[in-house]
Design a protein around this motif. Structure first.
Motif, mmCIF file in Angstrom:
data_model
loop_
_atom_site.group_PDB
_atom_site.id
_atom_site.type_symbol
_atom_site.label_atom_id
_atom_site.label_comp_id
_atom_site.label_asym_id
_atom_site.label_seq_id
_atom_site.Cartn_x
_atom_site.Cartn_y
_atom_site.Cartn_z
ATOM 1 N N GLY A 1 0.804 -1.211 0.000
ATOM 2 C CA GLY A 1 0.000 0.000 0.000
ATOM 3 C C GLY A 1 0.841 1.267 0.000
ATOM 4 N N LEU A 2 0.142 2.426 0.151
ATOM 5 C CA LEU A 2 0.777 3.736 0.171
ATOM 6 C C LEU A 2 0.732 4.298 1.582
ATOM 7 C CD1 LEU A 2 -0.928 5.289 -3.001
ATOM 8 C CD2 LEU A 2 1.255 4.085 -2.900
ATOM 9 N N TYR B 1 1.052 7.955 4.114
ATOM 10 C CA TYR B 1 0.369 9.241 4.030
ATOM 11 C C TYR B 1 1.120 10.254 3.177
ATOM 12 C CZ TYR B 1 3.687 11.361 7.335
ATOM 13 O OH TYR B 1 4.812 11.854 7.935
ATOM 14 N N LYS B 2 2.366 9.954 2.780
ATOM 15 C CA LYS B 2 3.136 10.833 1.904
ATOM 16 C C LYS B 2 3.003 10.444 0.428
ATOM 17 C CE LYS B 2 6.789 11.822 5.301
ATOM 18 N NZ LYS B 2 6.819 13.310 5.211
ATOM 19 N N GLY B 3 2.312 9.324 0.160
ATOM 20 C CA GLY B 3 2.189 8.851 -1.211
ATOM 21 C C GLY B 3 3.296 7.915 -1.632
ATOM 22 N N ASN B 4 4.145 7.480 -0.680
ATOM 23 C CA ASN B 4 5.211 6.531 -0.990
ATOM 24 C C ASN B 4 4.677 5.104 -0.985
ATOM 25 O OD1 ASN B 4 7.142 8.627 -1.010
ATOM 26 N ND2 ASN B 4 7.328 8.506 1.224
ATOM 27 N N VAL B 5 5.226 4.267 -1.864
ATOM 28 C CA VAL B 5 4.841 2.856 -1.913
ATOM 29 C C VAL B 5 5.656 2.101 -0.875
ATOM 30 C CG1 VAL B 5 4.664 0.794 -3.346
ATOM 31 C CG2 VAL B 5 4.316 3.039 -4.360
ATOM 32 N N CYS B 6 4.986 1.397 0.017
ATOM 33 C CA CYS B 6 5.694 0.578 1.002
ATOM 34 C C CYS B 6 6.515 -0.486 0.288
ATOM 35 C CB CYS B 6 4.711 -0.079 1.968
ATOM 36 S SG CYS B 6 3.794 1.087 3.002
ATOM 37 N N GLY B 7 7.730 -0.726 0.792
ATOM 38 C CA GLY B 7 8.605 -1.711 0.170
ATOM 39 C C GLY B 7 9.431 -1.157 -0.963
#
Length: 879
Positions: free
Chosen positions: A248-249, A251-257
């Protein structure tokens, strides 16, 4: 501590331990690792036993039974079988090298040697056969311990060299040491040759070489389509990121992993909702809050509440928080104790930068799902610190669960499963069907009389085995059902997921297919004798047309390269889209560590925005795969047809009209003149199949929405339309296959060749109907055998620890197994086309021959004439 905290126990717990009631137990007997189970040695330690008695422990039996009991369980037949199967899975590199590349290299080498040194090859073969079987027998002697000191041992790791444990794996070598010493004999069939009388047709023979390019417009269209495919794929490579399919994403819009400019989140794969009140509000009716706007961060593991205090999960360290990301992880994401009084106060208002861990959570498909049982200890500490009220309703559990089980999320995970299981696709969808298809062709060549029976037998066994694996994964047999929870968790806590429902539906469907398939195979037993007669003709062709049996390796390699490119592009297309901030009106505030203030402007989360043209690109990509597959199969069929036709019209004998390698001559004619014709034929099949798929999807949506026609006529048309379209599809495939034969023989365009083939079949339908249909059924069962074997081995490979661990976990084996099934069927279709097209080409040439010579086939081989003219046999089988 070596698992030992006895010294820290209370007197009460020590007393229960001395009664062998736990929580601690004495180590009295030494043990060794026997197949991942610690087996006791029936020699207790005198020192340990003395200490145990001095501590007034209960009596411990030291009889030999304590050794034999575990030993018996380890050596149970079911356990041994499981270990054998696991050995196959763990040795997949050995299978690839020794079961794939090595026999491929040796087979090609043997064919080249037979081509250039034919006089000495029988002696070389006999010499190497004897040497190899003696060598293999010696290796069995070594592993049995009869030669040298390299016998297999059930004990894993270091141990007392004077202590031995017997096991079924060890005994099997002793009980039958001469298994590979027995002589092996094979009977190679020899069919009668043609008589060779007569000449070949006309001056140029029936295979016309003075051709012209046909259907050029469709070839240009096919090339333009491929240019569009490349452009479409480049869009996917540019915009897509396969990590989005699973993770998922924040709160900053970064993709986890993933690795980003601000933070390297490659190890932080789990999405965690830090504010439980936002999760609760998203599940409440008429709240207007969406879960996608709840504040999330990426973590290494799901946090759990403390048993004696209050744990915190704090925001990524930045601004005045002078910590590295690694230090933040080592501190269990908790730097609350280092905050200023102002930041502690905002944290108690659930505005960050730290948030309390009130609810336990489990890793459900890389999202930390709350369990609707708050920790009383943590909740008490939170209230004592004057924190704001936290809702603990069941909605907090269902809200995240609903998002995880959304149809779009499930589809993404299925696509990601295919990407993560690429080694399984290579082995079970590539090398294994290649080996099995070549083996089947060789068996058809040399043991044609028994192959229909062998095919039916293995088909029934394989379809039952695959169905049982679906039962296991559905949880109906054993305890190996798929679970959406990743990692360790409370065994009494269960989470449902769509993947579980899908695997159960697949198991039920496979049960129905299995019953129908087994009954159908029993029904055709009486027809198998006729299939044997047809397959004998194909076996003779395979043996006498040079390079025909290995030709499918060429289209196989082309398709393998194409599928690798296509799959990579598909993963990027499915994960393409723009990460955009949501448009929301949520009233919330959170502390911004960079701005050093509470901000109420950034409450909206991020999501991946998919535009309509992305869906069109995916559909275009799927259609391109199907068309390309049909095109390669059609080209392969046309080349085989041209090679076999050259054989037929020379009565199977050597002729100056037939090139030394008719396969390559047929390839040259195809590439130079008929690619456009093959392109339009494969396009028609792809278009009809795609139309059927779209109409079936619409029909299912109407059924789910309960929108059905009112009148009985419309309802009847609604239900029968699917069968009509399926019939049209099968008819077009049959016409196409025969059209390719006429294209290879005459060089005509696709539509003219289809007309010629259809006229020939209709005028001879009574003569060739029974013979051709039953042969096609056996070939179809053979293709299913290969594809089912691919699916079965895919199940076995996916059942290993590699695909059950956190990062590489396969959410469900359903899609990877189906892809391996499909790839296995495609590879089998390429290789079985040698037999299939040989039969069809021989029969169609027979019809053409009989039509040109007033009902008498002048060029038909005697074996084919015997198949057609033995009316007594046909009548006997048909009774």
């Amino acid at each position: 501590m070596n698992y030992d905290y006895f010294a820290d126990l209370t007197p009460e717990l020590r007393n229960t331990s001395l009664q062998l009631q736990g929580p601690c137990y004495p180590v009295i007997f030494p043990s060794v690792n026997v197949y991942w189970t610690c087996q006791f040695i029936d020699r207790p330690s005198n020192v340990s036993l003395t200490h145990w008695k001095q501590m007034n422990g209960v009596n411990i039996n030291d009889d030999m039974v304590i050794d034999k009991s575990i030993h018996k369980a380890i050596n149970a037949r079911s356990s041994v079988l499981k270990r054998y199967v696991a050995d196959v899975g763990k040795s997949w590199p050995v299978l690839i090298v020794c079961g794939g590349f090595l026999p491929l290299f040796l087979s090609l080498l043997w064919l080249l040697m037979i081509r250039h040194f034919v006089a000495g090859m029988p002696w070389v073969t006999v010499f190497f056969f004897n040497g190899l079987i003696i060598s293999v027998t010696m290796f069995y002697y070594m592993k049995a311990g009869w030669i040298g000191d390299d016998a297999i041992s059930p004990i894993i790791g270091e141990h007392d060299p004077y202590y031995h444990v017997s096991a079924r794996l060890f005994l099997s070598h002793h009980q039958n040491p001469f298994f590979f010493s027995k002589q092996m004999r094979g009977i190679i069939g020899k069919f009668p040759s043609s008589d060779g009388n007569g000449e070949v047709g006309s001056a140029n023979g029936i295979i016309k070489h003075n051709r012209k390019c046909k259907d050029v417009v469709f070839l240009v269209f096919f090339i333009a389509f491929w240019v569009a495919m490349i452009v479409n794929s480049s869009f996917g490579f540019n915009q897509g990121n396969p990590l989005r399919l699973n993770f998922g994403l924040d709160y900053k819009g970064n993709v986890c992993g993933g690795k980003h400019k601000e933070f390297n989140l490659q190890e932080l794969e789990l999405k965690y909702y830090v504010n439980p009140n936002q999760v609760y509000q998203s599940g409440s009716k008429n709240s207007g809050v969406k879960l996608s706007n709840a504040r999330t961060i990426c973590l290494l593991d799901c946090p759990i509440p403390s048993e004696d205090s209050l744990n915190w999960v704090c925001d990524y360290p930045e601004g005045d928080i002078r910590l590295s990301l690694d230090d933040w992880i080592d501190m269990n994401y908790d730097y609350f104790a280092d905050l200023t009084p102002e930041l502690r106060n905002t944290s108690l208002q659930l505005q960050g930068p730290c948030y309390p861990v009130i609810f336990p959570s489990v890793n459900v498909y890389w999202t930390c799902q709350f369990i609707d049982r708050p920790s009383n200890v943590s909740l008490t500490h939170w209230k004592q610190m004057s924190g704001v009220n936290i809702n603990d309703d069941m909605v907090i559990d269902k809200s995240i669960h609903k998002a995880i089980n959304a149809r779009s999320s499930v589809l993404k995970r299925y696509v990601a499963d295919v990407g993560k299981s690429w080694p399984v696709l290579i082995v079970c969808g590539g090398f294994l069907p290649l080996f099995l298809s070549l083996l089947w062709l060789l068996m058809i060549r040399h043991f044609v009389a028994g192959m229909p029976w062998v095919t039916v037998f293995f088909f029934n066994g394989l379809i039952i085995s695959v169905t049982m694996f679906y039962y296991m994964k559905a949880g109906w047999i054993g305890d190996d059902a798929i679970s959406p929870i990743i990692g360790e968790h409370d065994p009494y806590y269960h989470v449902s997921a769509r993947e579980q429902h899908h695997i159960r539906a697949a198991a039920f469907l496979m049960t129905c297919v299995m019953i129908v398939a087994v009954l159908s195979s029993i029904a055709i037993v009486r027809r198998i004798l006729m299939a044997t007669s047809v397959l004998k003709v194909a076996a003779k062709v395979i043996g006498e047309v040079h390079a025909l049996i290995i030709f499918p390796v060429i289209p196989y390699l082309i398709l393998a390269v194409f599928y690798m490119f296509w799959l990579s592009a598909a993963l990027h297309l499915f994960s393409s889209g723009q990460i955009v901030r949501n448009d929301c009106s949520t009233n919330c505030c959170a502390y911004d560590l960079k701005a050093k203030r509470v901000s109420c402007d950034d409450c909206c989360g991020y999501s991946i925005h998919y535009t309509p043209h992305i869906a069109a690109s995916i559909l275009f990509h799927l259609f391109g795969c199907y068309w390309a597959t049909q095109f390669i199969i059609a080209c392969s069929s046309t080349v085989i047809a041209g090679s076999v036709a050259s054989y037929y019209w020379a009565r199977g004998e050597s002729s100056t009209k037939i090139p030394f390698l008719p396969v390559f001559s047929s390839m040259k004619l195809l590439i130079r003149y008929s690619l456009g014709s093959v392109a339009i034929g494969s396009l028609i099949v792809s278009f009809v199949e795609s139309t059927r798929f779209i109409l079936e999807a619409i029909r299912r949506r109407l059924k789910v929405a309960d929108i059905m026609p009112e009148s009985w006529i419309k309802r009847m048309m609604f239900h029968t339309s699917r069968f009509c379209i399926k019939g049209i599809e099968l008819t077009i495939k049959s016409v196409n296959r025969n059209a390719y034969i006429m294209i290879a023989i005459t060089g005509k365009g696709f539509f003219r060749a289809s007309e010629m083939a259809t006229d020939l079949i209709i005028s001879n339908i009574l003569r060739i109907g029974k013979v051709n249909v039953i042969g096609d059924v056996i070939l179809f069962l053979g293709k299913l055998c290969v594809s089912l074997a691919s699916a079965l081995f895919a199940f076995l490979m996916l059942d290993t620890h590699k695909y059950k661990s956190s990062h590489n976990k396969i959410t469900s084996p359903l899609f990877p197994v189906l892809v391996c099934w499909g790839l296995g069927y495609i590879v089998a279709t390429l290789f079985f086309a040698v037999v299939e097209m040989s039969i069809d080409t021989i029969i169609l040439s027979y019809c053409q021959d009989a039509e040109e010579h007033q009902g008498t086939a002048h060029y038909a081989p005697p074996l084919l004439i015997e198949t057609f003219d033995d009316q007594n046999e046909v009548q006997r089988i048909g009774q």
